[in-house]
Scaffold this active site. Structure first.
Site, mmCIF file in Angstrom:
data_model
loop_
_atom_site.group_PDB
_atom_site.id
_atom_site.type_symbol
_atom_site.label_atom_id
_atom_site.label_comp_id
_atom_site.label_asym_id
_atom_site.label_seq_id
_atom_site.Cartn_x
_atom_site.Cartn_y
_atom_site.Cartn_z
ATOM 1 N N SER A 64 0.658 -1.217 0.038
ATOM 2 C CA SER A 64 -0.107 -0.062 -0.026
ATOM 3 C C SER A 64 0.829 1.165 -0.037
ATOM 4 C CB SER A 64 -0.877 -0.024 1.471
ATOM 5 O OG SER A 64 -1.221 1.276 1.433
ATOM 6 N N GLU B 140 0.178 3.795 1.761
ATOM 7 C CA GLU B 140 0.444 4.186 3.127
ATOM 8 C C GLU B 140 1.661 3.928 3.684
ATOM 9 O OE1 GLU B 140 -1.802 5.588 5.695
ATOM 10 O OE2 GLU B 140 -2.803 6.141 3.650
ATOM 11 N N TYR C 220 -1.284 0.154 10.756
ATOM 12 C CA TYR C 220 -1.971 -0.391 9.615
ATOM 13 C C TYR C 220 -0.553 -0.577 8.502
ATOM 14 C CZ TYR C 220 -3.725 -0.847 4.628
ATOM 15 O OH TYR C 220 -4.048 -1.222 3.364
HETATM 16 P P1 GDR Z 1 -6.835 6.147 3.137
HETATM 17 O O1 GDR Z 1 -8.267 6.287 2.648
HETATM 18 O O2 GDR Z 1 -6.655 6.244 4.571
HETATM 19 O O3 GDR Z 1 -5.805 6.811 2.094
HETATM 20 O O4 GDR Z 1 -6.427 4.372 2.682
HETATM 21 P P2 GDR Z 1 -9.444 7.003 3.315
HETATM 22 O O5 GDR Z 1 -10.317 7.451 2.243
HETATM 23 O O6 GDR Z 1 -9.785 6.594 4.407
HETATM 24 O O7 GDR Z 1 -8.926 8.420 3.476
HETATM 25 C C1 GDR Z 1 -8.213 9.342 2.481
HETATM 26 C C2 GDR Z 1 -7.776 10.747 3.268
HETATM 27 O O8 GDR Z 1 -8.911 11.414 3.542
HETATM 28 C C3 GDR Z 1 -8.887 12.020 4.856
HETATM 29 N N1 GDR Z 1 -10.330 12.429 5.435
HETATM 30 C C4 GDR Z 1 -11.111 11.441 5.541
HETATM 31 N N2 GDR Z 1 -11.068 10.106 5.403
HETATM 32 C C5 GDR Z 1 -12.196 9.457 6.044
HETATM 33 N N3 GDR Z 1 -12.291 7.904 5.860
HETATM 34 N N4 GDR Z 1 -13.388 9.925 6.262
HETATM 35 C C6 GDR Z 1 -13.421 11.251 6.353
HETATM 36 O O9 GDR Z 1 -14.418 11.874 6.965
HETATM 37 C C7 GDR Z 1 -12.230 12.056 6.070
HETATM 38 N N5 GDR Z 1 -12.140 13.410 5.928
HETATM 39 C C8 GDR Z 1 -11.049 13.587 5.461
HETATM 40 C C9 GDR Z 1 -8.104 11.020 5.576
HETATM 41 O O10 GDR Z 1 -7.662 11.814 6.730
HETATM 42 C C10 GDR Z 1 -7.143 10.622 4.542
HETATM 43 O O11 GDR Z 1 -5.965 11.370 4.407
HETATM 44 C C11 GDR Z 1 -6.924 3.698 1.695
HETATM 45 C C12 GDR Z 1 -7.503 2.282 2.272
HETATM 46 O O12 GDR Z 1 -7.979 1.471 1.397
HETATM 47 C C13 GDR Z 1 -5.867 1.615 2.660
HETATM 48 O O13 GDR Z 1 -6.338 0.333 3.002
HETATM 49 C C14 GDR Z 1 -4.946 1.598 1.260
HETATM 50 O O14 GDR Z 1 -3.899 1.076 1.705
HETATM 51 C C15 GDR Z 1 -4.858 2.899 0.893
HETATM 52 O O15 GDR Z 1 -6.121 3.619 0.895
HETATM 53 C C16 GDR Z 1 -3.937 2.976 -0.434
#
Ligand code: GDR
Length: 330
Positions: A114, A116, A138
């Site tokens: 990933s 990440e 993770y």
């Molecule tokens: P990520 O995905 O952590 O990158 O991991 P996510 O969509 O959760 O977050 C992306 C970015 O958005 C910001 N964010 C929020 N995130 C969520 N979930 N909810 C919110 O309300 C929100 N507001 C802002 C987060 O802080 C973050 O910066 C995904 C997963 O699929 C992993 O398993 C994978 O490895 C990676 O993508 C590549």
């Protein structure tokens, strides 16, 4: 006929891969702790825990290819339950690699690594040589599994490859991930089923691509002549705010009228910026991401307008209760 085991095949990415392999003529075995919602008649289901060594051994012994997706993929969930998550995200990989080593070293293995793992501190374009700097349990577990894949490749001459996937989205994405959380809310707001959407860090930037394109990349990774590490990404980064703005534009709404932010969704050690450099996969695998950022948002929002339309119909007919002012919990 090639036989393939998709471990974690009931999940978001695993079920996409199981599908493409089935259409390419593979005999597909899905291994997961729960039955896949998308299981087709030609696919076989093995329900089991990734730590069940005997069942892993038995399943591995049937196949030529193993794709490994089993993990707690929600970063918040993995942080809140680090020990339970480590069982899956660390020991799970070891179990599979040991099974392949002991049973048949010719099996080709795909590790779901990933973006990440990079940690996202700088704005550099990240490639297969870039340094890892994990920011969450993770991501640390993903680095461990990534390194382990390389160790087995180099120590035992096994075909163990890693795909370092940047964010991959589709209408099947879980509703707690930010893209789907936004597209679901846009659909519901458009249908008058909710008015506000609460998010965390709007400035976070990600390299978002369409999962359907990435599945093809993963297939090509195991089809390549050598086992290596591969970055699968679009090469473009956008902010959460950009995503929201474009998603609301599709239904002629201004995102600023509907979005609130809450500390509840902020991450303690946030990954601010992730941008991938997919040149190696472009050149050697002849793979590229073909769905643009705008097309991705459009297909997700259109899917969720359809879902919200059905919800509205059920609500109007008194078949469900209006409990969804702000429906997405985490
Ligand atoms: P990520 O995905 O952590 O990158 O991991 P996510 O969509 O959760 O977050 C992306 C970015 O958005 C910001 N964010 C929020 N995130 C969520 N979930 N909810 C919110 O309300 C929100 N507001 C802002 C987060 O802080 C973050 O910066 C995904 C997963 O699929 C992993 O398993 C994978 O490895 C990676 O993508 C590549």
């Amino acid at each position: 006929m090639a036989k393939t085991l998709v471990i974690g095949g009931s999940g978001f990415l695993g079920s996409h891969v199981a599908d493409i392999l089935t259409t390419k003529g593979h005999e597909v075995y899905i291994y997961d702790i729960e039955k896949s919602k998308y299981l087709s008649s030609s696919q076989k289901m093995i329900v089991g825990d990734i730590l069940d060594k005997k069942l892993i051994d038995k399943s591995v012994s049937k196949v030529d290819y193993v794709y490994h997706f089993a993990a707690v993929a929600d970063i918040k969930e993995a942080k809140d339950n680090p020990i339970e998550s480590a069982r899956f995200n660390i020991i799970g990989t070891l179990n599979i690699l040991e099974a392949i080593k002991n049973i048949n070293k010719n099996i080709k293995f795909y590790q779901a690594s990933s973006s990440e793992m990079y940690g996202g501190k700088s704005e550099e374009k990240l490639n297969e040589e870039s340094k890892f700097d994990p920011k969450s349990p993770y991501a640390a577990a993903k680095v461990f599994s990534h390194d382990l894949t390389k160790v087995y490749r180099e120590s035992y001459g096994m075909f163990c490859a890693s795909g370092i996937l940047f964010n991959h989205e589709s209408p099947f994405r879980g509703e707690t991930f930010v893209t789907r959380k936004i597209s679901r809310a846009v659909g519901r707001i458009h249908m008058g089923l909710q008015s506000k959407l609460t998010l965390g860090n709007l400035d976070a930037k990600r390299d978002w691509g369409f999962a359907g394109d990435y599945v093809d990349g993963m297939y090509k990774i195991l089809d390549y002549s050598k086992a290596e590490d591969w970055v699968i990404a679009t090469g473009n980064a956008h902010s959460v705010e950009d995503f929201a703005k474009k998603a609301f534009n599709i239904v002629d709404k201004n995102y600023e009228d509907h979005i609130e932010t809450s500390e509840r969704y902020l991450r303690p050690n946030e990954v601010n910026y992730l941008l991938g450099d997919p040149s190696k996969a472009n050149d050697l695998l002849n793979w590229e991401s073909s769905t643009s950022f705008d097309e991705l948002i459009k297909l997700m929002v259109e899917n969720d307008i359809e879902i919200a339309t059905k919800e509205k119909m059920l609500l109007d007919n008194g078949l469900i209760k209006p409990t969804w002012e702000n429906p997405i919990i985490d």
